[in-house]
Scaffold this motif. Structure first.
Motif, PDB file in Angstrom:
ATOM      1  N   LEU A 284       0.836  -1.189   0.000  1.00  0.00           N
ATOM      2  CA  LEU A 284       0.000   0.000   0.000  1.00  0.00           C
ATOM      3  C   LEU A 284       0.873   1.241   0.000  1.00  0.00           C
ATOM      4  CD1 LEU A 284      -2.688  -0.811   2.744  1.00  0.00           C
ATOM      5  CD2 LEU A 284      -3.029  -0.861   0.268  1.00  0.00           C
ATOM      6  N   ASP A 285       0.307   2.324  -0.528  1.00  0.00           N
ATOM      7  CA  ASP A 285       0.923   3.644  -0.375  1.00  0.00           C
ATOM      8  C   ASP A 285      -0.187   4.620   0.004  1.00  0.00           C
ATOM      9  OD1 ASP A 285      -0.473   4.207  -2.743  1.00  0.00           O
ATOM     10  OD2 ASP A 285       1.309   4.029  -4.010  1.00  0.00           O
ATOM     11  N   ALA A 286       0.171   5.873   0.192  1.00  0.00           N
ATOM     12  CA  ALA A 286      -0.806   6.864   0.659  1.00  0.00           C
ATOM     13  C   ALA A 286      -1.985   6.987  -0.299  1.00  0.00           C
ATOM     14  CB  ALA A 286      -0.121   8.212   0.847  1.00  0.00           C
ATOM     15  N   ALA A 287      -1.706   6.920  -1.606  1.00  0.00           N
ATOM     16  CA  ALA A 287      -2.785   7.048  -2.592  1.00  0.00           C
ATOM     17  C   ALA A 287      -3.746   5.869  -2.509  1.00  0.00           C
ATOM     18  CB  ALA A 287      -2.196   7.155  -3.993  1.00  0.00           C
ATOM     19  N   ALA A 288      -3.214   4.658  -2.367  1.00  0.00           N
ATOM     20  CA  ALA A 288      -4.057   3.470  -2.288  1.00  0.00           C
ATOM     21  C   ALA A 288      -4.888   3.476  -1.008  1.00  0.00           C
ATOM     22  CB  ALA A 288      -3.196   2.213  -2.349  1.00  0.00           C
ATOM     23  N   ILE A 289      -4.268   3.876   0.083  1.00  0.00           N
ATOM     24  CA  ILE A 289      -4.995   3.956   1.350  1.00  0.00           C
ATOM     25  C   ILE A 289      -6.136   4.964   1.251  1.00  0.00           C
ATOM     26  CG2 ILE A 289      -4.812   4.677   3.766  1.00  0.00           C
ATOM     27  CD1 ILE A 289      -1.898   3.548   3.659  1.00  0.00           C
ATOM     28  N   GLY A 290      -5.840   6.126   0.689  1.00  0.00           N
ATOM     29  CA  GLY A 290      -6.863   7.149   0.528  1.00  0.00           C
ATOM     30  C   GLY A 290      -8.009   6.691  -0.357  1.00  0.00           C
ATOM     31  N   ALA A 291      -7.681   5.974  -1.427  1.00  0.00           N
ATOM     32  CA  ALA A 291      -8.712   5.496  -2.351  1.00  0.00           C
ATOM     33  C   ALA A 291      -9.613   4.465  -1.674  1.00  0.00           C
ATOM     34  CB  ALA A 291      -8.058   4.897  -3.594  1.00  0.00           C
ATOM     35  N   ILE A 292      -9.018   3.541  -0.923  1.00  0.00           N
ATOM     36  CA  ILE A 292      -9.802   2.525  -0.227  1.00  0.00           C
ATOM     37  C   ILE A 292     -10.706   3.172   0.809  1.00  0.00           C
ATOM     38  CG2 ILE A 292      -9.654   0.594   1.401  1.00  0.00           C
ATOM     39  CD1 ILE A 292      -7.109  -0.285  -0.135  1.00  0.00           C
ATOM     40  N   ARG A 293     -10.172   4.105   1.564  1.00  0.00           N
ATOM     41  CA  ARG A 293     -10.966   4.747   2.611  1.00  0.00           C
ATOM     42  C   ARG A 293     -12.108   5.566   2.010  1.00  0.00           C
ATOM     43  NH1 ARG A 293      -9.348   4.314   7.719  1.00  0.00           N
ATOM     44  NH2 ARG A 293      -7.301   3.373   8.122  1.00  0.00           N
ATOM     45  N   ALA A 294     -11.860   6.233   0.908  1.00  0.00           N
ATOM     46  CA  ALA A 294     -12.910   7.014   0.251  1.00  0.00           C
ATOM     47  C   ALA A 294     -14.000   6.099  -0.309  1.00  0.00           C
ATOM     48  CB  ALA A 294     -12.311   7.862  -0.859  1.00  0.00           C
ATOM     49  N   GLU A 295     -13.570   4.996  -0.904  1.00  0.00           N
ATOM     50  CA  GLU A 295     -14.530   4.047  -1.480  1.00  0.00           C
ATOM     51  C   GLU A 295     -15.440   3.456  -0.410  1.00  0.00           C
ATOM     52  OE1 GLU A 295     -14.565  -0.538  -3.057  1.00  0.00           O
ATOM     53  OE2 GLU A 295     -12.652   0.534  -2.966  1.00  0.00           O
ATOM     54  N   VAL A 296     -14.860   2.969   0.696  1.00  0.00           N
ATOM     55  CA  VAL A 296     -15.684   2.325   1.715  1.00  0.00           C
ATOM     56  C   VAL A 296     -16.553   3.338   2.456  1.00  0.00           C
ATOM     57  CG1 VAL A 296     -14.049   0.424   1.952  1.00  0.00           C
ATOM     58  CG2 VAL A 296     -13.926   2.351   3.546  1.00  0.00           C
ATOM     59  N   SER A 297     -16.050   4.554   2.633  1.00  0.00           N
ATOM     60  CA  SER A 297     -16.854   5.589   3.277  1.00  0.00           C
ATOM     61  C   SER A 297     -18.091   5.909   2.449  1.00  0.00           C
ATOM     62  CB  SER A 297     -16.015   6.848   3.493  1.00  0.00           C
ATOM     63  OG  SER A 297     -16.785   7.863   4.102  1.00  0.00           O
ATOM     64  N   ALA A 298     -17.920   6.036   1.138  1.00  0.00           N
ATOM     65  CA  ALA A 298     -19.058   6.306   0.260  1.00  0.00           C
ATOM     66  C   ALA A 298     -20.048   5.154   0.303  1.00  0.00           C
ATOM     67  CB  ALA A 298     -18.567   6.530  -1.163  1.00  0.00           C
ATOM     68  N   ARG A 299     -19.543   3.928   0.352  1.00  0.00           N
ATOM     69  CA  ARG A 299     -20.438   2.763   0.393  1.00  0.00           C
ATOM     70  C   ARG A 299     -21.240   2.728   1.690  1.00  0.00           C
ATOM     71  NH1 ARG A 299     -23.958   0.384   0.053  1.00  0.00           N
ATOM     72  NH2 ARG A 299     -24.388  -1.819  -0.420  1.00  0.00           N
ATOM     73  N   VAL A 300     -20.599   3.021   2.791  1.00  0.00           N
ATOM     74  CA  VAL A 300     -21.285   3.009   4.081  1.00  0.00           C
ATOM     75  C   VAL A 300     -22.337   4.110   4.144  1.00  0.00           C
ATOM     76  CG1 VAL A 300     -20.973   3.447   6.550  1.00  0.00           C
ATOM     77  CG2 VAL A 300     -19.433   1.879   5.361  1.00  0.00           C
ATOM     78  N   GLU A 301     -21.987   5.301   3.659  1.00  0.00           N
ATOM     79  CA  GLU A 301     -22.961   6.400   3.696  1.00  0.00           C
ATOM     80  C   GLU A 301     -24.150   6.112   2.782  1.00  0.00           C
ATOM     81  OE1 GLU A 301     -22.935   8.636   5.967  1.00  0.00           O
ATOM     82  OE2 GLU A 301     -21.000   7.893   6.679  1.00  0.00           O
ATOM     83  N   GLN A 302     -23.912   5.401   1.693  1.00  0.00           N
ATOM     84  CA  GLN A 302     -25.015   4.973   0.824  1.00  0.00           C
ATOM     85  C   GLN A 302     -25.953   4.048   1.587  1.00  0.00           C
ATOM     86  OE1 GLN A 302     -23.928   3.153  -3.033  1.00  0.00           O
ATOM     87  NE2 GLN A 302     -25.531   1.636  -2.666  1.00  0.00           N
ATOM     88  N   ALA A 303     -25.390   3.139   2.374  1.00  0.00           N
ATOM     89  CA  ALA A 303     -26.208   2.207   3.149  1.00  0.00           C
ATOM     90  C   ALA A 303     -27.006   2.944   4.224  1.00  0.00           C
ATOM     91  CB  ALA A 303     -25.320   1.142   3.783  1.00  0.00           C
ATOM     92  N   VAL A 304     -26.388   3.926   4.863  1.00  0.00           N
ATOM     93  CA  VAL A 304     -27.090   4.705   5.881  1.00  0.00           C
ATOM     94  C   VAL A 304     -28.239   5.491   5.245  1.00  0.00           C
ATOM     95  CG1 VAL A 304     -26.875   6.629   7.510  1.00  0.00           C
ATOM     96  CG2 VAL A 304     -25.106   4.843   7.427  1.00  0.00           C
ATOM     97  N   ALA A 305     -27.990   6.069   4.077  1.00  0.00           N
ATOM     98  CA  ALA A 305     -29.040   6.811   3.379  1.00  0.00           C
ATOM     99  C   ALA A 305     -30.187   5.891   2.978  1.00  0.00           C
ATOM    100  CB  ALA A 305     -28.453   7.508   2.152  1.00  0.00           C
ATOM    101  N   PHE A 306     -29.855   4.693   2.526  1.00  0.00           N
ATOM    102  CA  PHE A 306     -30.891   3.711   2.175  1.00  0.00           C
ATOM    103  C   PHE A 306     -31.752   3.393   3.395  1.00  0.00           C
ATOM    104  CE2 PHE A 306     -32.373  -0.675   2.074  1.00  0.00           C
ATOM    105  CZ  PHE A 306     -33.030  -0.734   0.854  1.00  0.00           C
ATOM    106  N   ALA A 307     -31.097   3.185   4.531  1.00  0.00           N
ATOM    107  CA  ALA A 307     -31.830   2.849   5.748  1.00  0.00           C
ATOM    108  C   ALA A 307     -32.768   3.978   6.161  1.00  0.00           C
ATOM    109  CB  ALA A 307     -30.846   2.537   6.873  1.00  0.00           C
ATOM    110  N   LYS A 308     -32.270   5.183   6.125  1.00  0.00           N
ATOM    111  CA  LYS A 308     -33.075   6.323   6.559  1.00  0.00           C
ATOM    112  C   LYS A 308     -34.250   6.579   5.619  1.00  0.00           C
ATOM    113  CE  LYS A 308     -29.497   8.835   9.119  1.00  0.00           C
ATOM    114  NZ  LYS A 308     -28.668  10.050   9.183  1.00  0.00           N
ATOM    115  N   SER A 309     -34.109   6.211   4.351  1.00  0.00           N
ATOM    116  CA  SER A 309     -35.182   6.438   3.382  1.00  0.00           C
ATOM    117  C   SER A 309     -36.218   5.323   3.384  1.00  0.00           C
ATOM    118  CB  SER A 309     -34.598   6.574   1.970  1.00  0.00           C
ATOM    119  OG  SER A 309     -34.042   5.341   1.529  1.00  0.00           O
ATOM    120  N   SER A 310     -35.914   4.217   4.061  1.00  0.00           N
ATOM    121  CA  SER A 310     -36.841   3.094   4.110  1.00  0.00           C
ATOM    122  C   SER A 310     -37.912   3.359   5.163  1.00  0.00           C
ATOM    123  CB  SER A 310     -36.075   1.814   4.447  1.00  0.00           C
ATOM    124  OG  SER A 310     -36.920   0.695   4.456  1.00  0.00           O
ATOM    125  N   PRO A 311     -39.168   2.987   4.912  1.00  0.00           N
ATOM    126  CA  PRO A 311     -40.241   3.303   5.862  1.00  0.00           C
ATOM    127  C   PRO A 311     -40.154   2.501   7.151  1.00  0.00           C
ATOM    128  CG  PRO A 311     -41.082   1.954   4.062  1.00  0.00           C
ATOM    129  CD  PRO A 311     -39.683   2.336   3.686  1.00  0.00           C
TER     130      PRO A 311
END
Length: 324
Positions: A284-311
């Protein structure tokens, strides 16, 4: 171990931790000024798995979608590592209709038939169902296996010993994984367990037992690989115990006054340690670490948004989904 496998293990660990940090944020967001366990978007108890990510990542890396996994009341890292639908899992934690159990089970009762995943708030409950799944796989002539995760406190339950006995007697394709995070709620293992390693109990049932001492994902991966291969080949069960780490409280709201090691806990966090190790090795290098962290953060926030939008389930549907 090749570099791709090491990056994949790291990614699963970071995804699990990022998810738990999001659940921590959402759980506490509206439980103030006085902590109310029943209030807010995420009602009920919450048991988070920060620090235990290496166990789930290292074991589940060897599993397929048709393998069965049973987990404990602290299940999120295992569910994520085994590929449980993240959107539906998050909605279930929020108690929403779009959840895995239509919001009826909450975070301790996650069921995803697509990947044969289940968990329970009952201590040691997951071991007998894992036996049933392993028995079914064997009867069908499949090479699928079952993995039962449990805690070191649960290893003193009768269901633990009964399950090991039957698995050995019937040579079932099951791997038992004990997550030893030192604390059975607030009870240290030396106050509840007569031996230092639950892996030593394997010999009483004539099966292999191994303890992994250092919460290292690569050591866990190697030990689990041997156990999974043995089960798939018809060699029967294996008992693994991993000395892992509970970074946070037993449950959210736990003051942890019983715990003398809190000052040392942050320095034992397995994710920064593995990140530094992979960086030093050039994986790993700084760029790879940053890319992984950005990717998983976006995925998690998508899941949270899905949950909040569900009745929220309508009260008149309270009896739905009770019977099959």
């Amino acid at each position: 171990m090749d570099d791709k496998t090491r990056r994949d293990l790291y990614r699963v660990m970071v995804l699990s931790r990022t998810f738990e940090e999001a659940m921590l944020r959402e759980y506490h967001a509206d439980k103030k000024p006085a902590f109310d366990i029943g209030a807010g978007l995420v009602p009920g108890e919450m048991h988070l798995s920060a620090g235990q990510e290496p166990v789930a990542a290292g074991v589940c890396a060897h599993l397929r979608r048709d393998d069965a996994v049973t987990a404990t009341h602290r299940p999120h890292h295992i569910a994520i590592a085994h590929g449980v639908d993240l959107d539906k899992m998050t909605a279930e934690i929020f108690g929403r209709e779009g959840g895995l159990g239509h919001g009826r089970g909450g975070h301790m009762h996650l069921f995803d038939p697509a990947v044969h995943f289940s968990c329970s708030g009952i201590v040691a409950e997951g071991l007998p169902p894992a036996l049933g799944q392993a028995f079914a796989f064997k009867r069908r002539g499949s090479d699928a296996i079952a993995v039962a995760f449990t805690g070191e406190g649960a290893a003193n339950q009768g269901a633990f010993h009964e399950s090991l006995n039957l698995a050995a007697l019937w040579t079932l394709p099951v791997v038992f994984v004990v997550e030893d995070n030192d604390w059975a709620i607030s009870v240290p293992r030396n106050a509840s367990t007569a031996i230092a390693s639950n892996a030593d109990r394997a010999v009483a049932y004539g099966i292999p037992g191994q303890r992994v001492e250092d919460n290292d994902v690569e050591t866990i991966y190697t030990a689990a690989g041997d156990a999974v291969a043995r089960a798939r080949a018809g060699g029967g069960p294996t008992l693994l115990e991993v000395h892992t780490l509970r970074l946070w409280g037993h449950f959210e709201g736990d003051p942890q006054a019983y715990r003398p090691d809190l000052a040392d806990v942050p320095g034992r966090d397995p994710i920064p340690a593995y990140e530094a190790r992979l960086t030093e090795a050039g994986v790993l290098d700084a760029a790879a670490i940053g890319a992984i962290r950005a990717e998983v953060s976006a995925r998690v926030e998508q899941a949270v948004a899905f949950a909040k939008s569900s009745p929220v389930p309508a009260p008149e549907t309270a009896r739905d989904y009770v019977f099959a």
